[in-house]
Each structure stands twice: as C-alpha cells, then as structure tokens.
Design a protein around this motif. Sequence first.
Motif, PDB file in Angstrom:
ATOM      1  N   GLU A  67    -141.944 -28.320-165.588  1.00 50.01           N
ATOM      2  CA  GLU A  67    -141.455 -29.637-165.978  1.00 50.01           C
ATOM      3  C   GLU A  67    -142.080 -30.728-165.101  1.00 50.01           C
ATOM      4  OE1 GLU A  67    -138.570 -31.438-168.767  1.00 50.01           O
ATOM      5  OE2 GLU A  67    -139.738 -29.600-168.599  1.00 50.01           O
TER       6      GLU A  67
ATOM      7  N   THR B 267    -135.560 -33.895-172.686  1.00 46.79           N
ATOM      8  CA  THR B 267    -134.487 -33.782-171.684  1.00 46.79           C
ATOM      9  C   THR B 267    -133.381 -32.823-172.114  1.00 46.79           C
ATOM     10  OG1 THR B 267    -133.209 -35.626-172.604  1.00 46.79           O
ATOM     11  CG2 THR B 267    -134.916 -36.160-170.989  1.00 46.79           C
ATOM     12  N   ARG B 268    -133.521 -32.254-173.300  1.00 51.41           N
ATOM     13  CA  ARG B 268    -132.445 -31.385-173.802  1.00 51.41           C
ATOM     14  C   ARG B 268    -132.770 -29.900-173.673  1.00 51.41           C
ATOM     15  NH1 ARG B 268    -132.092 -35.888-177.364  1.00 51.41           N
ATOM     16  NH2 ARG B 268    -133.476 -34.999-178.954  1.00 51.41           N
TER      17      ARG B 268
ATOM     18  N   GLU C 111    -133.368 -26.337-171.462  1.00 51.84           N
ATOM     19  CA  GLU C 111    -132.798 -25.704-170.276  1.00 51.84           C
ATOM     20  C   GLU C 111    -133.741 -25.866-169.077  1.00 51.84           C
ATOM     21  OE1 GLU C 111    -130.140 -24.016-167.844  1.00 51.84           O
ATOM     22  OE2 GLU C 111    -129.833 -24.636-169.932  1.00 51.84           O
TER      23      GLU C 111
ATOM     24  N   HIS D  43    -135.654 -28.419-168.406  1.00 50.95           N
ATOM     25  CA  HIS D  43    -135.449 -29.756-167.856  1.00 50.95           C
ATOM     26  C   HIS D  43    -134.147 -29.830-167.064  1.00 50.95           C
ATOM     27  CE1 HIS D  43    -135.644 -34.157-167.637  1.00 50.95           C
ATOM     28  NE2 HIS D  43    -134.337 -34.119-167.836  1.00 50.95           N
ATOM     29  N   ARG D  44    -133.086 -29.266-167.603  1.00 51.82           N
ATOM     30  CA  ARG D  44    -131.786 -29.339-166.915  1.00 51.82           C
ATOM     31  C   ARG D  44    -131.843 -28.639-165.559  1.00 51.82           C
ATOM     32  NH1 ARG D  44    -129.679 -29.233-172.312  1.00 51.82           N
ATOM     33  NH2 ARG D  44    -129.804 -26.957-172.411  1.00 51.82           N
ATOM     34  N   ARG D  45    -132.515 -27.481-165.518  1.00 45.69           N
ATOM     35  CA  ARG D  45    -132.640 -26.772-164.236  1.00 45.69           C
ATOM     36  C   ARG D  45    -133.452 -27.591-163.244  1.00 45.69           C
ATOM     37  NH1 ARG D  45    -133.739 -22.079-167.295  1.00 45.69           N
ATOM     38  NH2 ARG D  45    -135.955 -22.317-166.774  1.00 45.69           N
TER      39      ARG D  45
ATOM     40  N   ARG E 239    -134.011 -30.818-163.207  1.00 46.54           N
ATOM     41  CA  ARG E 239    -133.251 -32.014-162.816  1.00 46.54           C
ATOM     42  C   ARG E 239    -132.199 -31.652-161.769  1.00 46.54           C
ATOM     43  NH1 ARG E 239    -132.191 -37.263-165.107  1.00 46.54           N
ATOM     44  NH2 ARG E 239    -130.715 -38.206-163.673  1.00 46.54           N
ATOM     45  N   ALA E 240    -131.577 -30.495-161.922  1.00 47.50           N
ATOM     46  CA  ALA E 240    -130.567 -30.062-160.950  1.00 47.50           C
ATOM     47  C   ALA E 240    -131.192 -29.842-159.576  1.00 47.50           C
ATOM     48  CB  ALA E 240    -129.881 -28.787-161.441  1.00 47.50           C
TER      49      ALA E 240
END
Length: 400
Positions: free
Chosen positions: A341, A360-361, A363, A365-367, A369-370
């Motif tokens: 990413e 941004t939707r 998994e 990206h979410r990881r 971003r975390a």
Amino acid sequence: MNTPALPLVSLDELTNLSRRASTVIERLRERVFAPGTQKELDLRFNVRTAAEMAGRTDKAIRDAEADGRLPEPEKDGETSRRLGYTLADVNRMRETFGTLPHRAPEDPALVLAVQNFKGGVGKSTTVCHLAQYFALKGYRVCVIDCDSQASTTATFGLNPDVDIDEDEETLYPFFRYGGPKTLHYALRATYWPGIAIIPANLGLYDAEYEFAARMAREPAFILDRLREGIQTIEDQFDIILLDPPPALGMLSLSVLRAANALLIPAPPNNIDFGSTAHFLKMLETTSAELARHGGERSYHFVKILASKMNDQKSAHLAIKRMMDAVFPQDMLQAVLKDSAEIDNATANLATVYELTGAATRTETHRRCRAYLDAVGREVELLIRKCWPSHHKALRKEGLL
C-alpha cells in the motif's frame, strides 16, 4: 599488452546514462505533475468521523451549524446531498469548540529529525506520513526537506526541477554570506491544511561543498545556522519535521544540531541494522565533536523505529527480537511494516493518508493505516509529554 574483457566506460557514456535516467524521471513526473494541474487533498469526512476528530458529538456539530457558529458543509448542486467535511472544516470545528491540540506559547516547538545516515530505510516515507498524521490531528506542522533528492518535496506536490528555485526557495540562500535573516522566505503552504514546507532540490547537493569549505573557518556558523533559522519560524508551528540527506555531511550535522528530538528508522535486516549500529556509533562520536565546537546538544527523546518490517520473514522477526532486547527502552513499540500500500502510493508521489474511494476499503489499506496510526500515536504521545501545557490532559487520560 593485455586488453580488458570489458571496454572502459568513458565520461561521455556516463553523461548519456545520466541523461537517460533523467528522461525516465521526467516522464514519471509528467504523469504526476500534469501541466496546469495542482495537487489537491480530496479527503472528506462524514459527520460522525468529523465529530470524533473534533472531540465533540454529532449533535454538537449540528447545533453549531444551526446557530451559525459553524457553516454547513458543501452540498452537491444537483441532489443537495452533503459532500462531507474537509480537513479545513474539521479544524474550524476544533477552533470553535476549543479542541485544537496546539502547544501553549511557552511550550517548546518540537523539532524532530528523522535521521539515519543510510539511504533506503524509510526516512522520507516516515516524515511524510508523520506530517500528515499530525495534520489530521490538528497540529501546525512544518516539514523542512534538507535532502537534495527532494522526495518529500515531490510528495507534497512540488516538482523540484520546475517549481523550486534553488537560489531563492530552498535552505541554500540561508547558508550563504549575507543571506536572509529568517526562514520565512522559503516557507510554502501545501495542499494539506496545517502543513507548510521548506522544499529542496538538487541545488542543495552543491551546498555541501560550500559548507565544507567554510567549516574550517566558521564551524559555529555552519553547524548552528539551521537551528537559528528554525528559531525564526518556530512560533508558527507545533511540530517541525526535518528530513536530512542519507549521508554524514554538513547538512546532516546541521540537522543534528537543530533537532531537539530524534527518530531513527531501522529496517530489521542484517545490513540495515548493522548500518544503524554504525550510525549510533557515529552519532555518539559526532555529537561529542559537535559539543567541542559549540556546546553539548541534548534531545527530548531519541527513539528507534523498526521500519520496512516483514512478518513473513523469519530473519526480520529474529532481528526485531534482538533489537527489542538490546534497546528495551529505546524502541518504539509500533513498527512501520513493509506494505504494498505504501509502495503503490509512493509510486504516485502520494501517501496512504491521502488515498480515497475504493482504495481505502480493502483489508490491505486498513492494516497499513493501522500500522501508520500506531506509529503516529506513539510519537504524538512522546511529543505531548514534552509540552507542560499538555500534562494535565495526559494525566486525565492516564498517559502520564
């Protein structure tokens, strides 16, 4: 006479090689910096997210809009549907509700150098994402690009070869005889609300030679000039991030003197960790030598960030465990993981924080971003601990 198996490479051939490389860079930048376009921040937040960011409830925002303390968000011209709140809108909410996280005037501006003398460790990536994390939180941020490669400058939407005049708009003029008295001349707003930048370009590379020549005659002037320049602008900012060149040169030494906190990115592999160990040894030796020329320099904190971490590589895990054992108090708990990413965003001279839409939707990206948020939160806490005006709130939050 023996003839070499390979023909010698001449200066003309090196020149051609350099020109071809420049052509590739130009094509990449043409794709990102299309003529007539300007990089913009497309982030929009719904009322719930905006309320969380502003530290208030949805109802408090609606009430403030109803009584005129806040303007309503922009609406779609055809459907009259709210388009969401921009970061500038959220900062206006914070100002209205008194929740901006700015330091008090008597608190020191935090001047954080993301420093490692080795290239490729994630230094510029860390600077850009930290700057944007802090901006999302409402801090006033200045990024000073001290690296002639100017990766950070490009990420913030400026073409170093076109938009930046090395004689007027980088740090270079400030280091010259009879140069400007302050750094205000070089400050430029960015498309990110709350972030200003002092850009760089290739001209800073030439400055290294000039500084080295003057070092023997004026060591204090060269070493302390950047620190003195930052003092002329620091009242405008909470956090100043320094992105130094990946080498031990005069600019890097100036950065060490100017900073009051250090973050050292260190990938957990043998070569990069070995280089980081050398960097720490050189930091010790260099700091001692700098102290002889102008007084000892101390830092609010010095932390090591495990960067480009890959959990799928057993060697990375083993070296990370060793780093934690050797530096138990000095490592950030959060790590900056190796992520496609980040690589994909960087290829477009962007960051993970400014991606929008379907990207941004996922998994992935979410990881990612975390991971980035965890690094940002930990550094933010260290910074707030340096500001006495934040101590009461930190104690209330159970963080001090």
